[in-house]
Design an enzyme around this catalytic site. Structure first.
Site, mmCIF file in Angstrom:
data_model
loop_
_atom_site.group_PDB
_atom_site.id
_atom_site.type_symbol
_atom_site.label_atom_id
_atom_site.label_comp_id
_atom_site.label_asym_id
_atom_site.label_seq_id
_atom_site.Cartn_x
_atom_site.Cartn_y
_atom_site.Cartn_z
ATOM 1 N N SER A 184 37.643 28.859 32.167
ATOM 2 C CA SER A 184 38.444 28.201 33.191
ATOM 3 C C SER A 184 39.682 29.036 33.494
ATOM 4 C CB SER A 184 38.866 26.817 32.706
ATOM 5 O OG SER A 184 39.739 26.946 31.601
ATOM 6 N N LYS A 185 40.469 28.526 34.397
ATOM 7 C CA LYS A 185 41.624 29.290 34.876
ATOM 8 C C LYS A 185 42.565 29.752 33.779
ATOM 9 C CE LYS A 185 41.658 27.936 39.627
ATOM 10 N NZ LYS A 185 40.381 27.225 39.428
ATOM 11 N N ARG A 186 42.689 28.925 32.758
ATOM 12 C CA ARG A 186 43.661 29.321 31.739
ATOM 13 C C ARG A 186 43.194 30.515 30.918
ATOM 14 N NH1 ARG A 186 42.158 27.162 26.874
ATOM 15 N NH2 ARG A 186 40.388 25.768 27.064
ATOM 16 N N GLY A 240 42.357 33.164 32.372
ATOM 17 C CA GLY A 240 42.596 34.322 33.224
ATOM 18 C C GLY A 240 41.739 34.225 34.463
#
Length: 490
Positions: free
Chosen positions: A261-263, A265
């Site tokens: 997911s976005k966290r 990267g």
RNA sequence: GGGGCUAUCGUCUAAGGGUUAGGACACCGCCCUUUCACGGCGGCAAUCGGGGUUCGAAUCCCCGUAGCCCUACCA
């Protein structure tokens, strides 16, 4: 009986193009290319709220940047156009032509039935079952009721009850090319909804109809679809269609093992482009996740063998050499591959990818330079890890130093060395050989080491003690610019 | 709760009964060097736990444990 190989990638245009999706698409693409088959791009845009033409274009551009060209599908940039004999390739445009007729036939033949159970009723039953810790399955209330269309209805598929002859010991058996043989007891599946009360078909229904009409031979998709497959197989059977071969590829996880997911990267393919990565490196890194190329039955055994070209990947690709378990995304390895591929690429190959990054530093400057200059510029910065580093390493060529690193000046631009710079100003032949010869003469005369002069020049010319090899640095600037920049130190 | 899947160095993986459990990335060290890098050499490091089967198990079986997917009138 071997059908011609046809694979397909069917993303929802609900936002960016996820790296996991790209990997799935890559496997489909590799498989099709390997077997001389066709690769289809189909847009699953039935989620009206989130699907937009712009998102479709993001998908198209992402695919194209990554080198994943499709033989059939939408025409990039034109929402209403498509290429291929099985169009349209957007689900919303296939309602009347494909989904409704299939639904009508299923109803007429008795493979499906109208269900009048209201949503509220169903929700309540589900809630109650959950409260009592029971499993909820639709009980088949309307299965034999023979409802007509006079009242609102949804359409459900009559799932096998366990005695059907196409089952094996009461189970739907999926022979997956990656996962192996999987058995799903018919009793664990209930009559699922093919079409909602508003008449719109559901995902599991559309995929089957589309894959069939598009003559897809191999469904290669993420393994989050494994549990949907027995439902779809029942539908293939009800429709009288031959099911395609299935291959479910494991998911890509983040560094910590959680869903990417976005966290973690970058998740969107466009972010990878922004990172200065080569599409060939992204392809290789993605392919090598969950796939171990075998050369003559042996897994790749060295760094040299790991760095496969597209042709080699296509040649070697085999779904049987894919992992069943999920893989964690390894940015370090991608970076390494990127660096290696940059190193071995020719300058003409690199130039189109590098240009946009140089443009950000010096708009338009790149194209004003000669071929020889661009050739040297690429070669002298090819040790960079990515295109951003390469472009950054060329910044000195486009703009003079805005400031001089005081420590570097003190250390390298010593009073003893400054006069030597004057000798460099007199040099006119900036070819590598000439520079080497002339520098050696100067160094010998002055009793210096190349290192001393090189560092002094770097600081004087670039403001800091880091630049491409010193002769390249000079050649990229040219005699005139070198004289101009050196003037203040003489 | 039910159904399904998975489990080897930090990461990607090789080895389907017998190997000092192999390689690559990352990391660490040394060498090379015209800066930064590159490169070369070397090192560290793993079979989820418990039972079986077997002369012998990372490999086969069972039981746990953990993670993931599905279980929608989402896709």
């Amino acid at each position: 009986m071997a059908r011609p190989v046809v694979t397909r990638f069917a993303p929802s245009p609900t936002g960016m193009l996820h790296i996991g999706g790209v990997r799935t698409a890559l496997f489909c693409w590799l498989f099709a290319r390997k077997h001389g088959g066709r690769f289809i791009l189909r847009i699953e845009d039935t989620d009206l709220d989130r699907s937009t033409d712009q998102n479709i274009e993001i998908i198209e551009q992402g695919m194209l940047w990554c080198g994943l060209d499709w033989d059939e599908g939408p025409v990039p940039g034109d929402p209403s156009a498509w290429r291929g004999p099985h169009g349209p390739y957007r689900q919303m445009l296939r309602m009347d032509s494909h989904y409704r007729p299939a639904l009508a036939r299923l109803l007429a033949e008795g493979g499906a039935y109208r269900c009048r159970c209201s949503r509220d009723l169903l929700d309540a039953a589900r809630a109650e079952a959950e409260r009592e810790g029971r499993i909820y399955q639709y009980p088949g209330t309307c299965r034999e009721a023979g409802h007509d269309a006079s009242q609102p209805f949804a359409i459900r598929l009559k799932m096998p009850r366990g005695e059907e002859t196409w089952l094996e010991d009461g189970a739907i058996v999926l022979r997956d090319l990656i996962k192996g043989t999987l058995r799903f007891p018919a009793a664990s599946l209930d009559d699922w909804i093919l079409a909602r009360t508003d008449g719109t078909p559901t995902y599991n229904f559309c995929v089957v109809v589309d894959d069939t009409s598009m003559e897809v031979s191999h469904v290669i998709r993420g393994d989050d679809h494994v549990a949907n497959t027995p439902k779809q197989m029942a539908l293939y059977h009800a429709l009288g269609f031959e099911a395609p071969v299935f291959a479910h590829v494991p998911m890509i996880l983040g560094k910590d093992g959680a869903k990417l997911s976005k966290r973690h990267g970058a998740t969107s393919i466009t972010e990878y482009r922004e990172l200065g990565l080569l599409p060939s490196a992204v392809r290789l890194a993605l392919a090598r996740l969950s796939w171990t190329p075998k050369i003559d039955g042996r897994a790749v055994e060295s760094a040299e063998e790991e760095l496969l070209t597209d042709q080699e990947m296509i040649h070697l690709f085999d779904l049987e050499d894919c992992q069943k378990s999920p893989a964690r995304f390894d940015m370090d390895k991608l970076n390494w591959m990127n660096q290696k591929l940059i190193q071995r690429a020719g300058w003409r190959e690199l130039e189109p990818y590098l240009r946009p990054f140089v443009d950000r530093i010096a708009p338009g400057a790149w194209d004003e330079r000669s071929e020889d200059w661009r050739d040297l510029a690429v070669r002298s910065t090819q040790k960079g890890k990515n295109l951003i580093e390469m472009a950054e390493a060329l910044r000195f060529a486009f703009e003079g130093p805005s400031e001089f690193d005081p420590k570097a000046v003190e250390k390298f631009l010593t009073p003893a060395l400054r006069p030597v710079l004057g000798e460099v100003v007199n040099l006119g032949d900036y070819s590598h050989d000439a520079l080497e010869r002339d520098f050696n003469a100067i160094l010998e005369r002055r009793g210096l080491k190349l290192k001393d002069l090189a560092q002094a020049l770097r600081v004087a010319l670039c403001g800091r003690p880091v630049s491409p090899p010193i002769f390249d640095t000079l050649a990229l600037l040219g005699p005139e610019e070198v004289r101009a920049r050196l003037a203040r130190w003489l």
